[in-house]
Design a protein around this motif. Structure first.
Motif, PDB file in Angstrom:
ATOM      1  N   LEU A  60       0.696  -1.308   0.177  1.00  0.00           N
ATOM      2  CA  LEU A  60      -0.491   0.136   0.135  1.00  0.00           C
ATOM      3  C   LEU A  60       0.856   0.772  -0.505  1.00  0.00           C
ATOM      4  CD1 LEU A  60      -2.854  -1.428   2.764  1.00  0.00           C
ATOM      5  CD2 LEU A  60      -3.148  -1.234   0.249  1.00  0.00           C
ATOM      6  N   LYS A  61       2.182   1.063   0.302  1.00  0.00           N
ATOM      7  CA  LYS A  61       3.241   1.841  -0.086  1.00  0.00           C
ATOM      8  C   LYS A  61       2.688   3.061   1.057  1.00  0.00           C
ATOM      9  CE  LYS A  61       4.394   1.215  -3.767  1.00  0.00           C
ATOM     10  NZ  LYS A  61       5.785   0.519  -4.740  1.00  0.00           N
ATOM     11  N   MET A  62       2.283   2.378   2.437  1.00  0.00           N
ATOM     12  CA  MET A  62       2.214   3.109   3.641  1.00  0.00           C
ATOM     13  C   MET A  62       4.165   3.575   4.229  1.00  0.00           C
ATOM     14  SD  MET A  62      -0.906   2.218   4.780  1.00  0.00           S
ATOM     15  CE  MET A  62      -1.346   2.999   6.576  1.00  0.00           C
ATOM     16  N   LEU A  63       4.340   1.847   4.207  1.00  0.00           N
ATOM     17  CA  LEU A  63       6.145   1.766   4.170  1.00  0.00           C
ATOM     18  C   LEU A  63       6.598   1.465   3.331  1.00  0.00           C
ATOM     19  CD1 LEU A  63       5.914  -0.469   7.206  1.00  0.00           C
ATOM     20  CD2 LEU A  63       6.339   1.783   7.359  1.00  0.00           C
ATOM     21  N   ASP A  64       7.936   1.940   2.882  1.00  0.00           N
ATOM     22  CA  ASP A  64       9.216   1.591   2.096  1.00  0.00           C
ATOM     23  C   ASP A  64       9.694   0.114   1.350  1.00  0.00           C
ATOM     24  OD1 ASP A  64       9.612   3.955   1.180  1.00  0.00           O
ATOM     25  OD2 ASP A  64      11.115   4.728   3.429  1.00  0.00           O
ATOM     26  N   GLY A  65       9.680  -0.316   0.727  1.00  0.00           N
ATOM     27  CA  GLY A  65      10.305  -1.659   0.165  1.00  0.00           C
ATOM     28  C   GLY A  65       9.345  -2.373  -0.039  1.00  0.00           C
ATOM     29  N   GLU A  66       9.688  -3.870  -0.617  1.00  0.00           N
ATOM     30  CA  GLU A  66       8.496  -4.924  -2.038  1.00  0.00           C
ATOM     31  C   GLU A  66       8.500  -5.532  -0.126  1.00  0.00           C
ATOM     32  OE1 GLU A  66       7.617  -4.397  -4.585  1.00  0.00           O
ATOM     33  OE2 GLU A  66       8.347  -2.801  -4.812  1.00  0.00           O
ATOM     34  N   PRO A  67       7.403  -6.523  -0.265  1.00  0.00           N
ATOM     35  CA  PRO A  67       6.444  -7.266   0.648  1.00  0.00           C
ATOM     36  C   PRO A  67       7.879  -8.469   0.158  1.00  0.00           C
ATOM     37  CG  PRO A  67       4.666  -6.774  -0.988  1.00  0.00           C
ATOM     38  CD  PRO A  67       5.647  -5.308  -1.502  1.00  0.00           C
ATOM     39  N   GLU A  68       8.079  -9.143   1.082  1.00  0.00           N
ATOM     40  CA  GLU A  68       8.567 -10.210   0.878  1.00  0.00           C
ATOM     41  C   GLU A  68       7.442 -11.953   1.016  1.00  0.00           C
ATOM     42  OE1 GLU A  68      10.809 -10.718   4.355  1.00  0.00           O
ATOM     43  OE2 GLU A  68      11.326 -13.054   3.909  1.00  0.00           O
ATOM     44  N   LEU A  69       7.774 -12.218  -0.746  1.00  0.00           N
ATOM     45  CA  LEU A  69       6.977 -13.399  -1.016  1.00  0.00           C
ATOM     46  C   LEU A  69       7.909 -14.627  -1.100  1.00  0.00           C
ATOM     47  CD1 LEU A  69       4.868 -11.085  -3.822  1.00  0.00           C
ATOM     48  CD2 LEU A  69       4.605 -11.584  -1.157  1.00  0.00           C
ATOM     49  N   ARG A  70       6.835 -15.455  -0.179  1.00  0.00           N
ATOM     50  CA  ARG A  70       8.073 -17.097   0.056  1.00  0.00           C
ATOM     51  C   ARG A  70       6.961 -18.126  -0.721  1.00  0.00           C
ATOM     52  NH1 ARG A  70      10.318 -16.386   6.057  1.00  0.00           N
ATOM     53  NH2 ARG A  70      11.134 -14.939   6.007  1.00  0.00           N
ATOM     54  N   VAL A  71       5.848 -17.771  -0.858  1.00  0.00           N
ATOM     55  CA  VAL A  71       4.820 -19.404  -1.385  1.00  0.00           C
ATOM     56  C   VAL A  71       4.163 -17.930  -2.931  1.00  0.00           C
ATOM     57  CG1 VAL A  71       4.749 -19.992   0.909  1.00  0.00           C
ATOM     58  CG2 VAL A  71       2.846 -18.981   0.706  1.00  0.00           C
ATOM     59  N   THR A  72       3.902 -19.024  -3.191  1.00  0.00           N
ATOM     60  CA  THR A  72       2.328 -18.682  -4.372  1.00  0.00           C
ATOM     61  C   THR A  72       1.474 -19.010  -3.857  1.00  0.00           C
ATOM     62  OG1 THR A  72       4.471 -18.746  -6.204  1.00  0.00           O
ATOM     63  CG2 THR A  72       1.820 -19.079  -6.558  1.00  0.00           C
ATOM     64  N   PRO A  73       0.283 -18.431  -3.316  1.00  0.00           N
ATOM     65  CA  PRO A  73      -1.375 -18.901  -3.246  1.00  0.00           C
ATOM     66  C   PRO A  73      -1.768 -19.414  -4.314  1.00  0.00           C
ATOM     67  CG  PRO A  73      -0.466 -16.515  -2.746  1.00  0.00           C
ATOM     68  CD  PRO A  73       0.690 -17.308  -3.681  1.00  0.00           C
ATOM     69  N   ARG A  74      -3.167 -20.574  -3.491  1.00  0.00           N
ATOM     70  CA  ARG A  74      -3.441 -21.230  -4.158  1.00  0.00           C
ATOM     71  C   ARG A  74      -5.248 -20.454  -3.614  1.00  0.00           C
ATOM     72  NH1 ARG A  74      -2.678 -26.160  -5.378  1.00  0.00           N
ATOM     73  NH2 ARG A  74      -3.687 -26.246  -7.198  1.00  0.00           N
TER      74      ARG A  74
END
Ligand SMILES: [Zn+2]
Length: 321
Positions: free
Chosen positions: A232-246
């Protein structure tokens, strides 16, 4: 010009983090129900995210997630505001029950100022906090009832734009399963994430993990909310994605035809095939009474935790993939 964030008697100036209690009910006898609340007022302009946990008194693993979120957000860096409630339902929390003990119900919004205790808690939660939300995340956890896959539910009946933005939040939270929920039955929705979505605030209902505090769930839930703040750009940085959701649009609830002690033979988030055994029911001598089998292929979204069951009780939910 950044303004103060106020909820009831609590005030956080720009760049400030404040914690305190908000009045959620005062009974006829004058007994007050107060919920703990963190106000994090970012130094920079931006939207308001509301995070709730402990709506159910035994969803205990959500509580440290909320503590860590409040601890890890730097108000000096934050764009917007975060209002986080670790224990929405202090009565159920103290009693160790899933539901509010006095009326066997869940606080629901918008609630009713003159209704039952759960309706009164919901009324105050809604009018003091939920109405401020531009985004909302309602965190639920493993309870006495069940252990959960990491799942994010969104309101599939909300306006299209809201569904899409809620889905973005769900992807960022990075759960095993994203459930696009369709309305059940007649009448207006009562769940917080649905009401907020219909009001125009993209929202999630999160469920994850097992009952009680544990480091794994705390870490995953905390990371999920921080990921959403980044998306949401409320914090700097990119989300840390570890799984591919079903993704699923429907869950099939499984009920036991036998009373006894239920031993699950599958784990939450495990993929199963139709006919696979989900659990075995034993009598008090340890002899097998019968087995509950999957009626569909899918992912185990929830599996019964507390073993003692009566015939007809819910034991598992399998999400159709
Ligand atoms: Zn819950």
């Amino acid at each position: 010009m950044k303004t103060e964030l106020k909820v009831d008697g609590l005030t956080a100036g720009p760049g400030e983090k404040v914690k305190g209690f908000v009045l959620f009910d005062e009974s006829a006898a004058g007994i007050q129900v107060q919920a703990p609340v963190f106000l994090i007022n970012g130094a920079h302009e931006g939207p308001t995210l509301v995070v709730t946990s402990g709506v159910h008194g035994d969803d205990l693993n959500t509580i440290p997630m909320t503590w860590r979120i409040a601890e890890q957000i730097d108000a000096g860096q934050l764009r917007g505001q975060v209002i986080a409630i670790p224990v929405v339902n202090p009565l159920a929390f103290e009693a160790g029950t899933h539901l509010t003990p006095a009326d066997n119900d869940t606080p629901s919004v918008p609630g009713n100022a003159h209704g039952t205790i759960s309706e009164r808690i919901g009324h105050n939660l809604y009018h003091k906090i939920v109405v401020k939300a531009d985004y909302l995340i309602d965190m639920h956890g493993g309870s006495k009832r069940s252990t959960l896959a990491a799942l994010a539910g969104i309101d599939g009946a909300a306006p299209d734009g809201i569904v899409k933005r809620s889905y973005d939040m769900a992807e960022a939270f990075n759960t095993d399963l994203i459930i696009v929920m369709q309305p059940k039955g007649e009448g207006p929705p009562k769940a917080m994430f649905q009401i907020a979505s219909r009001n125009g605030a993209p929202s999630l209902i999160i469920g994850m993990g097992r009952m009680g505090f544990n480091a794994e769930d705390t870490e995953r839930g905390t990371r999920g909310v921080l990921n959403v703040l980044k998306r949401l750009k409320m914090l700097d940085g990119e989300p840390e994605l570890r799984v591919t959701p079903r993704e699923t649009g429907s869950e099939l609830y499984h009920y036991t035809p036998y009373g006894g002690s239920f031993f699950p033979t599958v784990e939450a988030a495990q993929e199963v095939g139709e006919g696979d055994v989900l659990g075995i029911v034993y009598d008090v001598f340890g002899d097998e009474i019968g087995r509950v089998t999957a009626q569909t292929n899918g992912m185990v979204a929830a599996i019964r935790f507390y073993p003692v069951i009566s015939a007809g009780e819910w034991v598992a939910s399998v999400a159709r993939l």
